[in-house]
Design an enzyme around this catalytic site. Structure first.
Site, short mmCIF file in Angstrom:
data_model
loop_
_atom_site.label_atom_id
_atom_site.label_comp_id
_atom_site.label_asym_id
_atom_site.label_seq_id
_atom_site.Cartn_x
_atom_site.Cartn_y
_atom_site.Cartn_z
N LYS A 180 -31.76 -34.39 47.09
CA LYS A 180 -33.00 -33.81 46.55
C LYS A 180 -32.67 -32.52 45.80
CE LYS A 180 -36.19 -31.06 48.26
NZ LYS A 180 -36.51 -30.33 47.01
N GLU A 256 -24.51 -23.54 52.74
CA GLU A 256 -24.12 -22.46 51.84
C GLU A 256 -25.40 -21.68 51.56
OE1 GLU A 256 -22.12 -24.56 48.67
OE2 GLU A 256 -20.35 -24.88 49.91
N CYS A 290 -25.74 -16.90 44.10
CA CYS A 290 -25.59 -16.42 45.48
C CYS A 290 -24.47 -15.38 45.58
CB CYS A 290 -25.29 -17.60 46.39
SG CYS A 290 -23.90 -18.58 45.81
N GLU A 392 -31.74 -9.90 50.50
CA GLU A 392 -31.35 -10.55 49.24
C GLU A 392 -32.54 -10.55 48.28
OE1 GLU A 392 -30.89 -14.86 49.11
OE2 GLU A 392 -29.04 -14.62 47.99
P1 NAD Z 1 -34.56 -22.64 49.09
O1 NAD Z 1 -33.98 -22.53 50.44
O2 NAD Z 1 -35.94 -22.16 48.87
O3 NAD Z 1 -34.57 -24.15 48.59
C1 NAD Z 1 -33.39 -24.91 48.49
C2 NAD Z 1 -33.72 -26.37 48.63
O4 NAD Z 1 -34.19 -26.61 49.96
C3 NAD Z 1 -34.81 -26.87 47.69
O5 NAD Z 1 -34.45 -28.16 47.24
C4 NAD Z 1 -36.03 -26.92 48.60
O6 NAD Z 1 -37.01 -27.84 48.18
C5 NAD Z 1 -35.39 -27.34 49.91
N1 NAD Z 1 -36.15 -27.01 51.13
C6 NAD Z 1 -36.92 -25.92 51.36
N2 NAD Z 1 -37.40 -25.97 52.62
C7 NAD Z 1 -36.93 -27.10 53.20
C8 NAD Z 1 -37.07 -27.70 54.48
N3 NAD Z 1 -37.80 -27.13 55.45
N4 NAD Z 1 -36.43 -28.86 54.73
C9 NAD Z 1 -35.66 -29.44 53.78
N5 NAD Z 1 -35.50 -28.94 52.53
C10 NAD Z 1 -36.12 -27.77 52.25
O7 NAD Z 1 -33.53 -21.92 48.12
P2 NAD Z 1 -33.70 -21.66 46.55
O8 NAD Z 1 -34.74 -20.61 46.38
O9 NAD Z 1 -33.82 -22.97 45.84
O10 NAD Z 1 -32.26 -21.07 46.17
C11 NAD Z 1 -31.94 -19.72 46.24
C12 NAD Z 1 -31.18 -19.40 47.50
O11 NAD Z 1 -30.00 -20.20 47.57
C13 NAD Z 1 -30.68 -17.97 47.57
O12 NAD Z 1 -30.86 -17.48 48.87
C14 NAD Z 1 -29.20 -18.09 47.26
O13 NAD Z 1 -28.40 -17.05 47.74
C15 NAD Z 1 -28.88 -19.38 47.90
N6 NAD Z 1 -27.66 -19.97 47.33
C16 NAD Z 1 -26.51 -20.00 48.07
C17 NAD Z 1 -25.34 -20.53 47.53
C18 NAD Z 1 -24.05 -20.54 48.32
O14 NAD Z 1 -23.11 -21.22 47.88
N7 NAD Z 1 -23.94 -19.84 49.42
C19 NAD Z 1 -25.35 -21.03 46.24
C20 NAD Z 1 -26.53 -20.99 45.51
C21 NAD Z 1 -27.68 -20.47 46.06
#
Ligand code: NAD
Length: 488
Positions: A180, A256, A290, A392
């Site tokens: 997804k 991650e 990130c 963050e």
């Molecule tokens: P998010 O956690 O809001 O969403 C990420 C994904 O999870 C989306 O596809 C969302 O629909 C899904 N999701 C949300 N709640 C869920 C649930 N309860 N069950 C299953 N799926 C769910 O993150 P975002 O806003 O899309 O991305 C930004 C974040 O990602 C920042 O915190 C950033 O630091 C982090 N990030 C980390 C890395 C890494 O490698 N450590 C890389 C990129 C981004």
């Protein structure tokens, strides 16, 4: 700047479905509708998992490894053949500069498939000889099996790069996948499904679902009992929510998560390289990586000069049309995220920060004013305890603080609930090694940032994640070793 409105459907069991609940995907560069997307409801999610399970028990598992890996190369070929389509879809979803999409996001999508296909081809398994009381001995060897149906949940900041970073090793190891993308960035994942369809990837091996997270598509997927492992990139608090569901089925997770990364600049650093590097690590992708630096610690003798030079770099960024090759600064992903970033700009003022540059919303006098832009921002003057120093923000902003001694810099850099990345700028070789290894992070850069070798471990400590992916670390997560012990 305006691309035509696309339609993105769910790809399940080798077919694009005319089902689901439509929602609009908005281009954050101009506020216009970029696509109509069909969110998968629970029934579609369950059909996707069932098709992945059937494919696992069917041709995919029985396929010779070389043939399986050839599909990964064909996926890479297919991405390269439709390179401009992928670039356009990524830009329509994110508003990121074409130069970045062309040089980073889309090439890395193809490179991920090739890298993990090649890695698996050359990967050995363990073998141990052992003594036994009768003197005859025994041999142990491990065989690598797929984990099963893997759920891949991806974020919006580097959509193609981060989704394929997980899809590629999962497929290479013989798993089937239900993936997804973020609801904000459905485009490139849909194009990847089209490529998979066109190269004849067996139905069910790769399923792409669209939709939201909590109490929706994402949650239905990760909580499905037939999902055998979950790999997730996103916010730390989403990781907590996913882990609660995964605990019920004792499912392996690879997370991650977020970061609040430090850059440490010593007075002996190559000054211009350090300023360039910190500007890049703060403002790339509008600060939505990130690994971006949100806390910058600069040794006092060069502090004032460094802040002035970073201010100049911030003010030189060009927030033009994403397709213009000179553009190097983008909008945030959405107006909702802009509200969050602006709330931190306001909080910084409330907490007593000096706003060196930025801190607001730029005015363009054209369609970009309907976009989700904020100004690149440099702050000083906050204590280490301020919320802006601890939470963050995920925007184009850093706070710069002076330090006087090496051990103080290490202590400040490590004083965080997160532990993803750090960047150290120094020309003193001994200090480089000494400081880098003291950083409590998954990756510490010296005199560079965002330089990645896909064979190396990648992940975070503390709130920044669980586990490591990359190279053999990915193969460990995406496969189950069975040890076979033979008595001689
Ligand atoms: P998010 O956690 O809001 O969403 C990420 C994904 O999870 C989306 O596809 C969302 O629909 C899904 N999701 C949300 N709640 C869920 C649930 N309860 N069950 C299953 N799926 C769910 O993150 P975002 O806003 O899309 O991305 C930004 C974040 O990602 C920042 O915190 C950033 O630091 C982090 N990030 C980390 C890395 C890494 O490698 N450590 C890389 C990129 C981004």
């Amino acid at each position: 700047m305006t691309a035509k409105t696309a339609t993105y459907r769910n790809y399940v069991g080798g077919a694009f479905l005319d089902e689901g609940t439509p929602f609009d995907s908005i281009n954050p560069a101009n506020g216009e509708r970029a696509a109509v997307v069909y969110a998968a409801d629970q029934d579609i999610v369950y059909r996707a998992v069932a098709s992945a399970k059937a494919a696992l028990d069917g041709p995919w598992a029985k396929m010779p490894v070389q043939e399986r890996l050839s599909y990964l190369h064909k996926l890479a070929d297919g991405i390269e053949a439709r390179f401009d389509d992928f670039v356009a879809a990524e830009i329509a979803d994110t508003g990121k500069p074409a130069s970045q999409a062309r040089n980073l996001d889309i090439p890395r999508g193809a490179a991920n498939f090739r890298a993990f296909a090649d890695l698996l081809k050359g990967a050995s398994t363990e073998c141990f000889e052992m003594d036994t009381p009768d003197g005859a001995g025994a041999i142990n060897y491990a065989v690598r099996k797929p984990v099963g149906v893997v759920a891949v949940i991806a974020p919006w900041n580097l959509p193609m790069l981060l989704m394929t970073w997980k899809l590629a090793p999962a497929l290479a190891c013989g798993n089937t996948v239900v993936a997804k993308p973020s609801e904000e960035t459905p485009g490139t994942a849909t194009l990847l499904a089209e490529v998979a369809h066109d190269i004849g990837l067996p139905p069910g091996v790769l399923n792409i679902l669209h939709g939201f997270g909590p109490d929706a598509t994402g949650e239905f997927l990760v909580n499905h009992p037939d999902v055998d492992a979950i790999t997730f990139t996103g916010e730390s608090r989403t990781g907590t929510a996913i882990m609660q569901g995964a605990a019920r089925g004792v499912k392996p997770v690879s997370f991650e998560l977020g970061g609040k990364n430090a850059a440490v600049v010593f007075a002996d650093a190559d000054f211009d390289a350090a300023v360039d590097g910190v500007a890049r690590s703060t403002f790339t992708n509008c600060g939505q990586v990130c690994l971006c630096s949100e806390r910058v610690y600069v040794e006092r003798p060069i502090f004032d000069r460094f802040v002035a030079a970073l201010k100049q770099k911030a003010e030189e960024l060009i927030a033009g049309d994403p397709f213009d090759e000179t553009t190097n600064f983008s909008p945030l992903i959405s107006h909702g995220h802009r509200d969050k970033v602006l709330s931190y700009y306001a909080l910084a003022r409330d907490e007593g920060a000096t706003v060196v540059t930025g801190g607001g919303v730029p005015q363009f006098g054209d369609k970009r004013d309907q976009g989700a832009y904020v100004e690149p921002t440099v702050l000083t003057g906050l204590p280490q305890t301020a919320r802006v120093m601890r939470e963050e923000i995920f925007g184009p902003v850093c706070h710069v603080m002076p330090f006087d001694a090496e051990d103080e810099a290490v202590r400040l850099a490590n004083d965080s609930d997160y532990g993803l990345a750090a960047a150290v700028w120094t020309t003193n070789l001994s200090r480089a090694h000494r400081v880098a290894r003291q950083m409590d992070v998954g990756i510490a850069w010296v005199n560079t940032w965002f330089l990645r070798d896909l064979r190396t471990p990648f992940g975070g400590m503390k709130l920044s994640g669980i586990g490591r992916e990359g190279g053999l670390h990915s193969l460990h997560f995406y496969s189950e070793p069975t040890n076979i012990c033979i008595k001689l």
